[in-house]
Design a protein around this motif. Structure first.
Motif, PDB file in Angstrom:
ATOM      1  N   ASN A   1       0.848  -1.188   0.000  1.00 57.06           N
ATOM      2  CA  ASN A   1       0.000   0.000   0.000  1.00 57.06           C
ATOM      3  C   ASN A   1       0.882   1.236   0.000  1.00 57.06           C
ATOM      4  O   ASN A   1       2.072   1.171   0.317  1.00 57.06           O
ATOM      5  CB  ASN A   1      -0.958  -0.004   1.196  1.00 57.06           C
ATOM      6  CG  ASN A   1      -0.236  -0.250   2.516  1.00 57.06           C
ATOM      7  OD1 ASN A   1       0.980  -0.148   2.607  1.00 57.06           O
ATOM      8  ND2 ASN A   1      -1.003  -0.584   3.540  1.00 57.06           N
TER       9      ASN A   1
ATOM     10  N   ILE B   1      -3.022  -2.166  -2.511  1.00 52.19           N
ATOM     11  CA  ILE B   1      -3.270  -2.211  -3.954  1.00 52.19           C
ATOM     12  C   ILE B   1      -3.337  -3.668  -4.395  1.00 52.19           C
ATOM     13  O   ILE B   1      -4.229  -4.071  -5.153  1.00 52.19           O
ATOM     14  CB  ILE B   1      -2.168  -1.453  -4.711  1.00 52.19           C
ATOM     15  CG1 ILE B   1      -2.181   0.021  -4.321  1.00 52.19           C
ATOM     16  CG2 ILE B   1      -2.342  -1.605  -6.229  1.00 52.19           C
ATOM     17  CD1 ILE B   1      -1.020   0.821  -4.872  1.00 52.19           C
TER      18      ILE B   1
ATOM     19  N   ILE C   1      -3.914   3.801 -11.036  1.00 55.12           N
ATOM     20  CA  ILE C   1      -3.291   2.483 -10.901  1.00 55.12           C
ATOM     21  C   ILE C   1      -3.660   1.646 -12.114  1.00 55.12           C
ATOM     22  O   ILE C   1      -4.820   1.266 -12.282  1.00 55.12           O
ATOM     23  CB  ILE C   1      -3.746   1.772  -9.614  1.00 55.12           C
ATOM     24  CG1 ILE C   1      -3.503   2.645  -8.393  1.00 55.12           C
ATOM     25  CG2 ILE C   1      -3.029   0.431  -9.460  1.00 55.12           C
ATOM     26  CD1 ILE C   1      -4.097   2.094  -7.113  1.00 55.12           C
TER      27      ILE C   1
ATOM     28  N   ARG D   1      -0.583  -3.448 -11.429  1.00 57.61           N
ATOM     29  CA  ARG D   1      -1.098  -4.482 -10.528  1.00 57.61           C
ATOM     30  C   ARG D   1      -0.457  -5.837 -10.845  1.00 57.61           C
ATOM     31  O   ARG D   1      -0.137  -6.607  -9.938  1.00 57.61           O
ATOM     32  CB  ARG D   1      -2.617  -4.576 -10.641  1.00 57.61           C
ATOM     33  CG  ARG D   1      -3.362  -3.394 -10.045  1.00 57.61           C
ATOM     34  CD  ARG D   1      -4.868  -3.550 -10.170  1.00 57.61           C
ATOM     35  NE  ARG D   1      -5.571  -2.378  -9.672  1.00 57.61           N
ATOM     36  CZ  ARG D   1      -5.904  -2.176  -8.404  1.00 57.61           C
ATOM     37  NH1 ARG D   1      -5.607  -3.094  -7.505  1.00 57.61           N
ATOM     38  NH2 ARG D   1      -6.542  -1.092  -8.030  1.00 57.61           N
TER      39      ARG D   1
END
Length: 291
Positions: A186, A194, A262, A267
């Motif tokens: 995070n 995330i 993001i 990711r």
């Protein structure tokens, strides 16, 4: 248009609660208030009937029972994080609870509240799915058990009926040959992650991988258990090459989403790094090189 009247109720025992749930369809329950209260303050939740569970001390507690650990739904995150029973029998759950928000949130927030809220970025739904937890729910005159995979029906949505409440959750005890890791990233301490990874790896007497339980947040629209996708990698020894191949295989199953700040590719990069780190940390724990 005149707003609907607001009614507040505080049951003294479980029977009181069951009667209230039957009497007031569509009511909302508040436990620690760390999720519902902010939603009410921001006018994101419009509630006419509210039941406060704070007096129901019988819904709190952690106990070992046969091959499972049973946790009352009103047990605070702080108690989960610091439980000697969980640190011995289900350490992955205790470790994840330690990463929830800040100290005040852990003091007030409850495990049952987090699970019923079903936030797609929260730690508790991820651990429940990864470990195939069982949810014990009641209504007036009926009781049933729901597997985690059936309890969660999507973001902020569960299988609970209007007149039901979650009273306990059971998690499997880890064997002495099971190692674990919980990894997250995070941007600031206390923020939702995330991407996060929950992992439990069971070894056999020959140090081959007998079983893998792994789940991730942040690579789909809700927490997801990817344990079944690891079957082709079982009954093999741990190695860096094995980890790399398994990680690449898992990444092909992910469907991350793009956000304004993001990206999906970010990711994916995070998930690759965190999965690798989780397997490395779990293996070090198995070798007793890390607590």
């Amino acid at each position: 248009m005149k707003p609907a009247a607001f009614s507040y109720h505080q049951p003294k025992n479980i029977q009181d609660l069951l009667v209230m749930l039957d009497q007031y369809p569509g009511t909302k329950m508040i436990a620690g208030g760390q999720s519902l209260a902010p939603m009410m303050n921001m006018r994101m939740a419009h509630i006419e009937q509210l039941i406060d569970l704070d007096l129901l001390s019988e819904l709190s507690g952690i106990k070992a029972a046969s091959s499972q650990v049973v946790i009352g739904a009103m047990t605070r995150h702080h108690a989960v994080a610091n439980s000697a029973i969980l640190q011995q029998q289900c350490p992955l759950l205790a470790a994840a609870a330690k990463t929830i928000g800040h100290y005040v949130i852990r003091q007030r927030g409850t495990i049952g509240g987090s699970l019923c809220h079903a936030d797609p970025a929260a730690q508790m739904p991820l651990i429940a799915l990864t470990l195939n937890a069982q949810f014990h729910v009641k209504s007036l005159g009926q009781e049933r058990t729901i597997a985690a995979a059936d309890f969660f029906q999507g973001a902020m949505t569960t299988a609970l009926q209007e007149n039901e409440f979650l009273y306990a959750i059971s998690y499997p005890c880890f064997s002495h040959q099971t190692a674990w890791a919980f990894e997250l990233f995070n941007r600031r301490h206390g923020d939702y992650a995330i991407v996060s990874v929950a992992l439990a790896v069971e070894y056999d007497a020959s140090h081959l991988i007998r079983n893998i339980r792994i789940g991730l947040n942040g690579v789909a629209d809700f927490a997801k258990d990817y344990s079944a996708d690891c079957e082709a990698f079982l009954h093999q020894p741990y190695s860096e090459q094995w980890v790399a191949e398994l990680t690449q295989h898992l990444m092909s199953k992910f469907a991350p989403f793009d956000e304004e700040r993001i990206s999906a590719s970010y990711r994916l990069d995070l998930s690759k790094s965190l999965i690798t780190s989780a397997f490395q940390r779990a293996h070090r724990r198995f070798l007793k090189e890390e607590a």
